[in-house]
Write an enzyme that holds these catalytic residues in place. Structure first.
Site, PDB file in Angstrom:
ATOM      1  N   TYR A 183       0.867  -1.181   0.000  1.00  0.00           N
ATOM      2  CA  TYR A 183       0.000   0.000   0.000  1.00  0.00           C
ATOM      3  C   TYR A 183       0.899   1.224   0.000  1.00  0.00           C
ATOM      4  O   TYR A 183       0.977   1.968   0.972  1.00  0.00           O
ATOM      5  CB  TYR A 183      -0.912  -0.045   1.217  1.00  0.00           C
ATOM      6  CG  TYR A 183      -2.204   0.741   1.052  1.00  0.00           C
ATOM      7  CD1 TYR A 183      -3.200   0.307   0.196  1.00  0.00           C
ATOM      8  CD2 TYR A 183      -2.424   1.904   1.781  1.00  0.00           C
ATOM      9  CE1 TYR A 183      -4.382   1.015   0.060  1.00  0.00           C
ATOM     10  CE2 TYR A 183      -3.607   2.619   1.661  1.00  0.00           C
ATOM     11  CZ  TYR A 183      -4.579   2.163   0.792  1.00  0.00           C
ATOM     12  OH  TYR A 183      -5.752   2.863   0.663  1.00  0.00           O
ATOM     13  N   LYS A 191      -4.136   7.891   4.128  1.00  0.00           N
ATOM     14  CA  LYS A 191      -5.188   7.365   5.005  1.00  0.00           C
ATOM     15  C   LYS A 191      -4.978   7.830   6.452  1.00  0.00           C
ATOM     16  O   LYS A 191      -5.955   8.078   7.170  1.00  0.00           O
ATOM     17  CB  LYS A 191      -5.257   5.839   4.913  1.00  0.00           C
ATOM     18  CG  LYS A 191      -5.739   5.320   3.562  1.00  0.00           C
ATOM     19  CD  LYS A 191      -7.091   5.905   3.136  1.00  0.00           C
ATOM     20  CE  LYS A 191      -7.706   5.171   1.939  1.00  0.00           C
ATOM     21  NZ  LYS A 191      -8.904   5.845   1.419  1.00  0.00           N
TER      22      LYS A 191
HETATM   23  P1  ZID Z   1     -13.572   2.093  -6.490  1.00  0.00           P
HETATM   24  O1  ZID Z   1     -12.689   1.909  -7.668  1.00  0.00           O
HETATM   25  O2  ZID Z   1     -14.972   1.590  -6.570  1.00  0.00           O
HETATM   26  O3  ZID Z   1     -13.665   3.624  -6.053  1.00  0.00           O
HETATM   27  C1  ZID Z   1     -12.661   4.556  -6.179  1.00  0.00           C
HETATM   28  C2  ZID Z   1     -13.193   5.653  -7.081  1.00  0.00           C
HETATM   29  O4  ZID Z   1     -12.365   6.792  -7.001  1.00  0.00           O
HETATM   30  C3  ZID Z   1     -13.273   5.253  -8.547  1.00  0.00           C
HETATM   31  O5  ZID Z   1     -14.603   5.391  -9.013  1.00  0.00           O
HETATM   32  C4  ZID Z   1     -12.364   6.273  -9.234  1.00  0.00           C
HETATM   33  O6  ZID Z   1     -12.839   6.630 -10.502  1.00  0.00           O
HETATM   34  C5  ZID Z   1     -12.453   7.422  -8.245  1.00  0.00           C
HETATM   35  N1  ZID Z   1     -11.394   8.420  -8.370  1.00  0.00           N
HETATM   36  C6  ZID Z   1     -10.062   8.255  -8.515  1.00  0.00           C
HETATM   37  N2  ZID Z   1      -9.455   9.437  -8.617  1.00  0.00           N
HETATM   38  C7  ZID Z   1     -10.417  10.394  -8.532  1.00  0.00           C
HETATM   39  C8  ZID Z   1     -10.424  11.811  -8.599  1.00  0.00           C
HETATM   40  N3  ZID Z   1      -9.294  12.514  -8.777  1.00  0.00           N
HETATM   41  N4  ZID Z   1     -11.607  12.461  -8.484  1.00  0.00           N
HETATM   42  C9  ZID Z   1     -12.756  11.778  -8.338  1.00  0.00           C
HETATM   43  N5  ZID Z   1     -12.815  10.438  -8.265  1.00  0.00           N
HETATM   44  C10 ZID Z   1     -11.652   9.757  -8.369  1.00  0.00           C
HETATM   45  O7  ZID Z   1     -12.773   1.429  -5.289  1.00  0.00           O
HETATM   46  P2  ZID Z   1     -13.096   1.218  -3.733  1.00  0.00           P
HETATM   47  O8  ZID Z   1     -14.510   0.950  -3.479  1.00  0.00           O
HETATM   48  O9  ZID Z   1     -12.064   0.212  -3.312  1.00  0.00           O
HETATM   49  O10 ZID Z   1     -12.670   2.618  -3.098  1.00  0.00           O
HETATM   50  C11 ZID Z   1     -13.533   3.442  -2.341  1.00  0.00           C
HETATM   51  C12 ZID Z   1     -12.853   3.842  -1.043  1.00  0.00           C
HETATM   52  O11 ZID Z   1     -12.711   2.686  -0.218  1.00  0.00           O
HETATM   53  C13 ZID Z   1     -11.455   4.424  -1.221  1.00  0.00           C
HETATM   54  O12 ZID Z   1     -11.255   5.488  -0.324  1.00  0.00           O
HETATM   55  C14 ZID Z   1     -10.568   3.252  -0.831  1.00  0.00           C
HETATM   56  O13 ZID Z   1      -9.290   3.652  -0.388  1.00  0.00           O
HETATM   57  C15 ZID Z   1     -11.409   2.660   0.295  1.00  0.00           C
HETATM   58  N6  ZID Z   1     -11.001   1.306   0.680  1.00  0.00           N
HETATM   59  C16 ZID Z   1     -11.140   0.270  -0.197  1.00  0.00           C
HETATM   60  C17 ZID Z   1     -10.685  -0.980   0.157  1.00  0.00           C
HETATM   61  C18 ZID Z   1     -10.934  -2.176  -0.711  1.00  0.00           C
HETATM   62  O14 ZID Z   1     -10.637  -3.307  -0.340  1.00  0.00           O
HETATM   63  N7  ZID Z   1     -11.583  -1.996  -1.856  1.00  0.00           N
HETATM   64  C19 ZID Z   1      -9.889  -1.113   1.341  1.00  0.00           C
HETATM   65  C20 ZID Z   1      -9.910  -0.066   2.272  1.00  0.00           C
HETATM   66  C21 ZID Z   1     -10.420   1.150   1.912  1.00  0.00           C
HETATM   67  C22 ZID Z   1      -8.700  -1.958   1.199  1.00  0.00           C
HETATM   68  O15 ZID Z   1      -7.919  -1.647   0.325  1.00  0.00           O
HETATM   69  N8  ZID Z   1      -7.789  -5.460   3.425  1.00  0.00           N
HETATM   70  C23 ZID Z   1      -7.137  -5.192   2.285  1.00  0.00           C
HETATM   71  C24 ZID Z   1      -7.442  -4.052   1.540  1.00  0.00           C
HETATM   72  C25 ZID Z   1      -8.427  -3.179   1.994  1.00  0.00           C
HETATM   73  C26 ZID Z   1      -9.095  -3.465   3.165  1.00  0.00           C
HETATM   74  C27 ZID Z   1      -8.764  -4.616   3.864  1.00  0.00           C
END
Ligand code: ZID
Length: 231
Positions: A183, A191
């Site tokens: 990460y 974060k």
């Molecule tokens: P997602 O791809 O659905 O959403 C991210 C969105 O951000 C996308 O639609 C992008 O287009 C958009 N984006 C990127 N850059 C920009 C910008 N400049 N302006 C506007 N939009 C933008 O992914 P998601 O659902 O994973 O992410 C949503 C949130 O959840 C983010 O803040 C992540 O950091 C957070 N999150 C996700 C996960 C996961 O597993 N998906 C975890 C923790 C937090 C995580 O990584 N064990 C291992 C991993 C994890 C947790 C536990």
């Protein structure tokens, strides 16, 4: 009824979509913010019915997004958007894609205080694949700017149009607190900032506006963003 704005929805695989759906199930009107480079594909798959199955709610009706706004959370106002970005083919038809731009659009579309719930479900780290030890200043500040400062900016700019008792939510990851290899690129730093800012913003926006600010440290979800970094 309540109205929510969920920033960071571009398909049906991420937290933003799931949160939007849960809010719709609970009776809210839901507007979303979509990153311009992903917006064309998102509206196309929506139009072609590719998300229809995911959009079905428990009462059998199909969730409708009230609005889909183009949003690039890297920019606070239109003045901050560089000329080459404004002229980019994915941006130029959308006009003001800044955070303030969405605030102004929502005001124009729905009136002075159109929103109760704002969800920040976006993150980006251009150097996420680099360990912190090999992350450039530009990559680090890029990650912190899009993934953490964007939340500060959203609370600043949405609060004047958010009703009393309104609420913010963002999503974090445990890599802010513990070493989690992979990460990188300053995402762990982003974060950590997001979580600290949540406490300070909750204090400040609570006093100034009566708004709540919360952050959830999420579990793993095979979203597009997570899959892109092999998580
Ligand atoms: P997602 O791809 O659905 O959403 C991210 C969105 O951000 C996308 O639609 C992008 O287009 C958009 N984006 C990127 N850059 C920009 C910008 N400049 N302006 C506007 N939009 C933008 O992914 P998601 O659902 O994973 O992410 C949503 C949130 O959840 C983010 O803040 C992540 O950091 C957070 N999150 C996700 C996960 C996961 O597993 N998906 C975890 C923790 C937090 C995580 O990584 N064990 C291992 C991993 C994890 C947790 C536990």
């Amino acid at each position: 009824g309540k109205r929510a704005f969920v920033a960071g929805v571009a398909d049906d695989g991420g937290f933003g979509f799931a949160i939007a759906k849960a809010l719709a199930e609970a009776g809210a009107s839901v507007c979303v913010g979509t990153w311009p480079p992903a917006l064309g594909i998102f509206t196309t798959i929506l139009r072609r019915g590719k998300l229809d199955e995911s959009l079905v709610m428990s009462d059998g009706t199909k969730m409708e997004f009230e609005r889909i706004y183009a949003l690039d959370a890297e920019f606070d106002t239109f003045e901050d958007v560089p000329q080459e970005v404004r002229e980019n083919k994915r941006y130029k038809e959308h006009g003001d894609i800044s955070i303030q731009g969405v605030v102004d659009r929502m005001k124009a579309d729905f009136g002075e205080q159109p929103v109760d719930i704002v969800v920040h479900s976006l993150a980006n780290g251009p150097e996420v694949k680099n360990v912190l030890l090999e992350t450039s200043r530009k990559g680090y500040l890029g990650a912190v700017g899009v993934s953490a400062y964007s939340m500060v900016s959203m609370v600043q700019r949405f609060s004047p149009i958010m009703r009393q008792g309104g609420s913010y939510l963002s999503l974090s990851y445990m890599a802010s607190e513990r070493v989690i290899p992979g990460y990188g690129g300053g995402m762990s730093s982003a974060k950590a900032a997001l979580e600290s800012d949540t406490r300070v913003l909750a204090f400040e926006a609570g006093r100034k506006y009566g708004h709540r600010v919360n952050c959830i440290s999420a579990g793993p979800l095979a979203s597009r963003a997570a899959s892109a970094i092999g998580f």
